[in-house]
Design an enzyme around this catalytic site. Structure first.
Site, short mmCIF file in Angstrom:
data_model
loop_
_atom_site.label_atom_id
_atom_site.label_comp_id
_atom_site.label_asym_id
_atom_site.label_seq_id
_atom_site.Cartn_x
_atom_site.Cartn_y
_atom_site.Cartn_z
N SER A 263 -23.67 -32.42 71.38
CA SER A 263 -22.78 -31.83 72.37
C SER A 263 -22.00 -30.71 71.68
O SER A 263 -21.25 -30.96 70.74
CB SER A 263 -21.85 -32.94 72.89
OG SER A 263 -20.88 -32.40 73.75
N LYS B 150 -26.47 -29.77 74.37
CA LYS B 150 -25.59 -29.77 75.55
C LYS B 150 -24.45 -28.81 75.28
O LYS B 150 -23.79 -28.90 74.24
CB LYS B 150 -25.09 -31.19 75.78
CG LYS B 150 -23.80 -31.34 76.58
CD LYS B 150 -23.59 -32.79 76.99
CE LYS B 150 -22.14 -33.22 76.90
NZ LYS B 150 -21.95 -34.64 77.29
N LYS C 130 -20.83 -27.39 76.37
CA LYS C 130 -19.64 -27.59 77.19
C LYS C 130 -19.34 -26.27 77.90
O LYS C 130 -19.39 -25.20 77.28
CB LYS C 130 -18.45 -27.97 76.30
CG LYS C 130 -18.59 -29.36 75.68
CD LYS C 130 -18.47 -30.44 76.75
CE LYS C 130 -18.42 -31.82 76.10
NZ LYS C 130 -18.21 -32.88 77.11
N ASP D 148 -22.19 -29.40 80.39
CA ASP D 148 -21.21 -30.41 80.79
C ASP D 148 -19.89 -29.73 81.07
O ASP D 148 -19.31 -29.11 80.17
CB ASP D 148 -21.05 -31.45 79.67
CG ASP D 148 -20.12 -32.59 80.06
OD1 ASP D 148 -19.64 -32.62 81.22
OD2 ASP D 148 -19.86 -33.47 79.20
N GLU E 51 -23.89 -31.55 84.14
CA GLU E 51 -23.08 -32.76 84.06
C GLU E 51 -21.67 -32.53 84.61
O GLU E 51 -20.97 -31.63 84.16
CB GLU E 51 -23.02 -33.21 82.59
CG GLU E 51 -22.26 -34.49 82.33
CD GLU E 51 -22.32 -34.92 80.86
OE1 GLU E 51 -23.16 -34.36 80.11
OE2 GLU E 51 -21.54 -35.79 80.46
N ASP F 247 -20.85 -38.24 84.94
CA ASP F 247 -20.26 -38.92 83.79
C ASP F 247 -18.97 -39.57 84.31
O ASP F 247 -18.97 -40.74 84.72
CB ASP F 247 -20.01 -37.88 82.68
CG ASP F 247 -19.21 -38.39 81.48
OD1 ASP F 247 -18.68 -39.51 81.54
OD2 ASP F 247 -19.10 -37.67 80.47
N LYS G 135 -21.57 -44.51 79.51
CA LYS G 135 -20.72 -44.78 78.35
C LYS G 135 -20.12 -46.16 78.56
O LYS G 135 -19.44 -46.39 79.57
CB LYS G 135 -19.57 -43.76 78.27
CG LYS G 135 -20.02 -42.33 78.04
CD LYS G 135 -18.83 -41.37 78.05
CE LYS G 135 -19.28 -39.94 77.86
NZ LYS G 135 -18.17 -38.98 78.02
N GLY H 11 -21.37 -39.97 74.73
CA GLY H 11 -20.61 -40.24 73.50
C GLY H 11 -19.15 -39.88 73.69
O GLY H 11 -18.80 -39.10 74.58
O1 OSB Z 1 -17.93 -35.57 78.51
O2 OSB Z 1 -19.42 -36.36 77.28
C1 OSB Z 1 -18.26 -36.00 77.43
C2 OSB Z 1 -16.40 -36.28 74.10
C3 OSB Z 1 -15.18 -36.72 74.52
C4 OSB Z 1 -14.96 -36.90 75.87
C5 OSB Z 1 -15.97 -36.61 76.79
C6 OSB Z 1 -17.21 -36.18 76.37
C7 OSB Z 1 -17.41 -35.97 75.00
C8 OSB Z 1 -18.64 -35.43 74.45
C9 OSB Z 1 -18.94 -35.77 73.00
O3 OSB Z 1 -19.38 -34.69 75.03
C10 OSB Z 1 -20.26 -36.38 72.80
C11 OSB Z 1 -20.38 -36.98 71.42
O4 OSB Z 1 -19.72 -38.01 71.14
O5 OSB Z 1 -21.14 -36.44 70.63
MG MG Z 2 -19.54 -35.60 79.89
#
Ligand code: OSB
Ligand code: MG
Length: 370
Positions: A134, A160, A162, A188, A213, A238, A262, A290
């Site tokens: 990510s 992925k 952001k 995402d 996402e 999510d 999650k 994650g």
């Molecule tokens: O939206 O997936 C998410 C981390 C903190 C809060 C939300 C998200 C995330 C990540 C990190 O995308 C994913 C990772 O742990 O590698």
């Molecule tokens: Mg997410």
């Protein structure tokens, strides 16, 4: 199994690079590590709540208070099996991440005493799982392309990105053009868009993304369904999916055709498996999300991600992508973009006492009344 008590530890792990999303920027992962002690031994859990209640309503300080004040009394007395944890806490509204952490520690303890790996207990079918990375919002396209290049060179099976308003079409276009159509790419938004952005988001359809996402607010299934009806790219939820029942409803409404699971967000590994089951019965692929976990959460996520419905790469990256020094032995990425599922009993990992000690900023022992 009878609980003697729960040790709560605040840990602080500096991130290798700051992680910026539409929700904010993190430079240190503060987390809550739990150790349950029972008549059958001990077990470890991790609460994935963050410092601030931005991803969800939970936050670390609140989670510690919730465990101390409500969870421990609710678990007092009696013989406890892992499914009893969620049941004993069901009358307490919300706080899924805190509940999940306790269930995780009890599961670890219980499975260790029975010499069973969490992956086997959950019904895992693979010994390695495909993983992605990510990539946070960064300060310019050059930095982004360098970062993505580094991760693809490492061998990650999926990137992925952001996104947020002002950082969406351009970075996605740049990554797609630079790394070609074969790169599995997703975005995402962490709820950063409003229903008025629907037409803008539909332009993401040009980039061959594997999924989009959570563009809209957690409760806004309707806008997700409207976007899904407009684009070919699958919509993945999510933040919206907080239980198996919510997953079933989101699928029914056409709000998603893929789900990010999650355990913390849905209240535990056992509910996470039920979300998987509901999705699988509807032909909806899932993948493991994650929360910048420590090695404890990473071990648990790998165990979950080897269930049969997890057919897309998870946000389960190698330790070195997050931390220089974790609290467990590091997890590494295989040449083929996969990571090994732990095989030892329970989570299959335990914190290294020196590493855990170095990361701990506070700890407390809470006895569970007999
Ligand atoms: O939206 O997936 C998410 C981390 C903190 C809060 C939300 C998200 C995330 C990540 C990190 O995308 C994913 C990772 O742990 O590698
Ligand atoms: Mg997410």
């Amino acid at each position: 199994m009878r609980l003697d008590g729960i040790e709560l530890r605040q840990v602080a792990l500096p991130l290798v690079t700051p992680f910026r999303t539409s929700l904010g920027t993190q430079t240190t992962r503060n987390a809550l590590v739990l150790r349950v002690v029972s008549d059958e031994g001990e077990g470890w859990g991790e609460c994935v709540a963050e410092d601030d209640p931005t991803y969800s309503a939970e936050h670390l300080h609140g989670a510690a208070g919730f465990v101390r004040r409500f969870v421990v009394p609710a678990l007092a007395g009696g013989d406890l099996r892992p499914p009893d944890v969620a049941e004993a806490l069901a009358h307490l509204r919300g706080h899924p991440m805190a509940k999940s952490a306790v269930e995780m520690a009890v599961l670890d303890c219980w499975l260790r005493a029975r010499n069973t790996a969490l992956a086997d207990h959950l019904g895992g079918v693979r010994s390695r799982v495909a993983v992605g990375v990510s990539v946070g919002v960064v300060d310019g396209l050059d930095t982004l392309l360098e970062t993505v290049d580094k991760h693809l060179t490492s061998g990650y099976a999926r990137i992925k990105l952001k996104i947020e308003p002002g950082w969406d079409l351009e970075p996605v276009r740049a990554v797609r053009e630079t790394f070609g159509p074969a790169t599995m790419l997703t975005v995402d938004a962490n709820t950063a868009y409003s229903p008025a952005d629907l037409r803008h988001l539909a332009r993401l359809d040009d980039f061959g993304l594997a999924l989009i996402e959570q563009p809209f607010a957690p409760g806004d299934l309707r806008s997700h369904a409207a976007l899904a009806a407009r684009v070919d790219t699958p919509i993945c939820l999510d933040e919206s999916i907080t239980s198996a029942a919510e997953a079933a409803e989101a699928i029914r409404q056409g709000a998603c055709s893929i789900i990010n699971i999650k355990p913390g967000r849905v209240g535990g590994y056992l509910e996470a498996r039920r979300v998987h089951d509901v999705a699988r019965a509807s032909g909806v692929p899932v993948w493991c999300g994650g929360m910048l976990e420590t090695g404890l959460g990473r071990a648990g996520n790998l165990a979950l991600a080897c269930l049969p419905g997890f057919t897309l790469p998870g946000d389960i990256s190698a330790t070195e992508r997050y931390y220089r020094r974790d609290i467990t032995a590091p997890f590494t990425l295989g040449d083929d973009g996969t990571m090994a599922v732990p095989t030892g009993p329970g989570l299959g990992v335990t914190p290294d006492p020196d590493d855990l000690g170095a990361a701990t900023t506070a700890s407390e022992w809470i006895p569970v009344p007999a």
